[in-house]
Scaffold this motif. Structure first.
Motif, PDB file in Angstrom:
ATOM      1  N   LEU A  55       0.845  -1.201   0.000  1.00  0.00           N
ATOM      2  CA  LEU A  55       0.000   0.000   0.000  1.00  0.00           C
ATOM      3  C   LEU A  55       0.879   1.250   0.000  1.00  0.00           C
ATOM      4  O   LEU A  55       0.590   2.232  -0.691  1.00  0.00           O
ATOM      5  CB  LEU A  55      -0.914  -0.007   1.231  1.00  0.00           C
ATOM      6  N   LEU A  59       1.007   4.275  -2.691  1.00  0.00           N
ATOM      7  CA  LEU A  59       0.841   5.693  -2.316  1.00  0.00           C
ATOM      8  C   LEU A  59       1.966   6.549  -2.908  1.00  0.00           C
ATOM      9  O   LEU A  59       1.727   7.661  -3.381  1.00  0.00           O
ATOM     10  CB  LEU A  59       0.835   5.852  -0.794  1.00  0.00           C
ATOM     11  N   VAL A  84      -8.266  -5.605   1.473  1.00  0.00           N
ATOM     12  CA  VAL A  84      -7.313  -4.678   2.090  1.00  0.00           C
ATOM     13  C   VAL A  84      -7.414  -3.298   1.424  1.00  0.00           C
ATOM     14  O   VAL A  84      -7.393  -2.268   2.114  1.00  0.00           O
ATOM     15  CB  VAL A  84      -5.877  -5.237   2.019  1.00  0.00           C
ATOM     16  N   ARG A  86     -10.021  -1.990   0.076  1.00  0.00           N
ATOM     17  CA  ARG A  86     -11.266  -1.374   0.551  1.00  0.00           C
ATOM     18  C   ARG A  86     -11.096  -0.863   1.981  1.00  0.00           C
ATOM     19  O   ARG A  86     -11.492   0.257   2.313  1.00  0.00           O
ATOM     20  CB  ARG A  86     -12.404  -2.400   0.478  1.00  0.00           C
ATOM     21  N   LEU A  87     -10.434  -1.702   2.811  1.00  0.00           N
ATOM     22  CA  LEU A  87     -10.192  -1.317   4.205  1.00  0.00           C
ATOM     23  C   LEU A  87      -9.388  -0.023   4.276  1.00  0.00           C
ATOM     24  O   LEU A  87      -9.633   0.826   5.129  1.00  0.00           O
ATOM     25  CB  LEU A  87      -9.437  -2.451   4.903  1.00  0.00           C
ATOM     26  N   ALA A  88      -8.409   0.137   3.357  1.00  0.00           N
ATOM     27  CA  ALA A  88      -7.546   1.322   3.385  1.00  0.00           C
ATOM     28  C   ALA A  88      -8.168   2.491   2.611  1.00  0.00           C
ATOM     29  O   ALA A  88      -7.520   3.515   2.433  1.00  0.00           O
ATOM     30  CB  ALA A  88      -6.182   0.978   2.801  1.00  0.00           C
ATOM     31  N   PHE A  90      -8.735   2.859  -0.484  1.00  0.00           N
ATOM     32  CA  PHE A  90      -7.957   3.233  -1.667  1.00  0.00           C
ATOM     33  C   PHE A  90      -8.825   3.654  -2.844  1.00  0.00           C
ATOM     34  O   PHE A  90      -8.338   4.299  -3.772  1.00  0.00           O
ATOM     35  CB  PHE A  90      -7.006   2.088  -2.067  1.00  0.00           C
ATOM     36  N   ARG A  92     -10.780   5.909  -2.784  1.00  0.00           N
ATOM     37  CA  ARG A  92     -10.857   7.372  -2.750  1.00  0.00           C
ATOM     38  C   ARG A  92      -9.595   8.019  -3.320  1.00  0.00           C
ATOM     39  O   ARG A  92      -9.591   9.200  -3.647  1.00  0.00           O
ATOM     40  CB  ARG A  92     -11.052   7.857  -1.313  1.00  0.00           C
TER      41      ARG A  92
END
Lengths: 97, 302
Positions: A55, A59, A84, A86-88, A90, A92
């Motif tokens: 991740l 970024l 993962v 979706r959890l973070a 991403f 957006r």
């Protein structure tokens, strides 16, 4: 393992299979170190695991393209990697599909 | 032969007893139904109170809108934790990049040290040549020999310095490798724990909603049935009215009978003897519930 498809019409595709973690750092770095294409496509449909370093690398890639969500497309596939992402939140920050 | 008075008294007594029994039954039914109605009202009230309590608990856990409540807060905490983790990882990956750039720079230093060393070697070679030439020149070359020795000493110093720099560079390389390992460990965190935490929070939320709607549905069912039961208990009023009219009719029969007995004065017609005996026997064997209040009774009565 990262399979890199160099610029085709301004698009560079990195297809990552298996685990996407820090062991991919060198390959990932080498793949994205050249001239910046119009768009990166990170294909995770064959990845079965990602961790926070993956991740982090994504970024930094986003920073490289001026934080433009349209310029990094992530194909999230299914299973743990997509959960993962979706959890973070991403979706957006990137174009996740 | 039985007298008319005996029969009259018996019938009067029987009818009186029946009327009393009816009154007692009426009273018992009324008291029982009142008790049941009160109990059901209390029951309904308690259920409502329980429902309100449950509502309070779920308000604390769930909140009334999204973003409120304990569970939403937990979800937000997991979200913030993940966000921080991802930022730490991104910064760590950036640090690894920096460390690698420092490694590249240090390789440049090594390259320059190599050049310094070869310059020192060349200088030493030149100093050696100068010394040979000075030797050949004899006495006149003595000063030149001193200069050549000085130059050699400077070249030796340069070699010493570059060896020291090389040693430092090797040490720094090892430290950079350690730093790279440490920072890459900092960058690498498993996300499955956070995924599990979020799953648990969401499933708790779902379970709570499901429980809430099940409890609400069940409570409204119970409430509906209690309302029906309370309505059904109004039968007591109708039963009471029926008993009242029955009592009035029996009263009328008794009055008529007593009047008839007073008028007839004397022996009964044949056959009524047997009726009198049967009535006497019936009165002695019939037992009725003597209780007049629900409170005075015990279970065995029923």
């Amino acid at each position: 393992m990262i399979d890199v498809q160099r610029e085709v019409e301004g698009v560079m595709t990195l297809r990552i299979s298996g685990k996407f973690n820090f062991s991919c750092y060198k390959e990932f770095q080498d793949a994205v170190s050249g001239p910046v294409p119009t768009r990166y496509v990170i294909d995770l449909s064959r990845a079965d695991y990602i961790d926070s370093s993956a991740l982090g690398m994504l970024l930094l890639l986003r920073e490289k393209v001026g934080e433009d969500a349209a310029r990094v497309v992530i194909k999230s596939g299914s299973g743990q990697p997509s959960e993962v992402l979706r959890l973070a939140n991403f979706q957006r920050l990137f174009t996740v599909n | 032969m039985k007298t008319a008075e005996t029969l009259s008294a018996l019938v009067g007594q029987t009818l009186g007893g029946v009327i009393d029994d009816l009154s007692r039954a009426q009273h018992l039914v009324r008291e029982g139904v009142q008790g049941l109605t009160t109990s059901f009202h209390v029951f309904r009230h308690q259920l409502q109170a329980q429902n309100d309590e449950l509502g309070q608990v779920s308000k604390v856990l769930q909140g009334q809108e999204s973003g409120q409540g304990f569970i939403s807060h937990m979800n937000a905490i997991v979200g913030r934790f993940v966000e921080d983790l991802v930022h730490v990882s991104a910064s760590s990956v950036k640090l690894v990049q920096q460390v690698e750039r420092m490694g590249t720079d240090i390789e440049q230093v090594v390259h320059n040290v190599d050049r310094i060393e070869s310059l020192a070697n060349e200088t030493r070679f030149i100093a050696l040549n100068a010394r040979i030439e000075a030797h050949r020149a004899g006495d006149s070359g003595r000063t030149f020999r001193v200069v050549a020795d000085e130059v050699k000493a400077l070249a030796d110093d340069a070699t010493g310095f570059s060896a020291h720099i090389r040693e430092l560079v090797t040490r720094t390389h090892a430290r950079l490798d350690e730093a790279r390992a440490a920072v890459s460990a900092l960058a690498s965190h498993d996300m499955n724990g956070a995924l599990d935490a979020q799953r648990q929070v969401l499933s708790a939320l779902e379970a709570l909603s499901a429980t809430n709607s099940r409890v609400s549905a069940s409570l409204s069912q119970v409430d509906h049935h209690i309302a029906q039961t309370v309505r059904a208990l109004q039968f007591e009023d109708m039963v009471s009215q029926i008993l009242d009219s029955t009592k009035r009719r029996l009263e009328a029969v008794r009055t008529l009978w007593l009047e008839w007995a007073a008028r007839s004065q004397g022996q009964l017609p044949a056959g009524l003897d047997e009726v009198t005996n049967a009535l006497e026997a019936a009165l002695t064997t019939t037992t009725v519930v003597k209780q007049t209040s629900m409170n005075a009774g015990s279970v065995e009565l029923f």
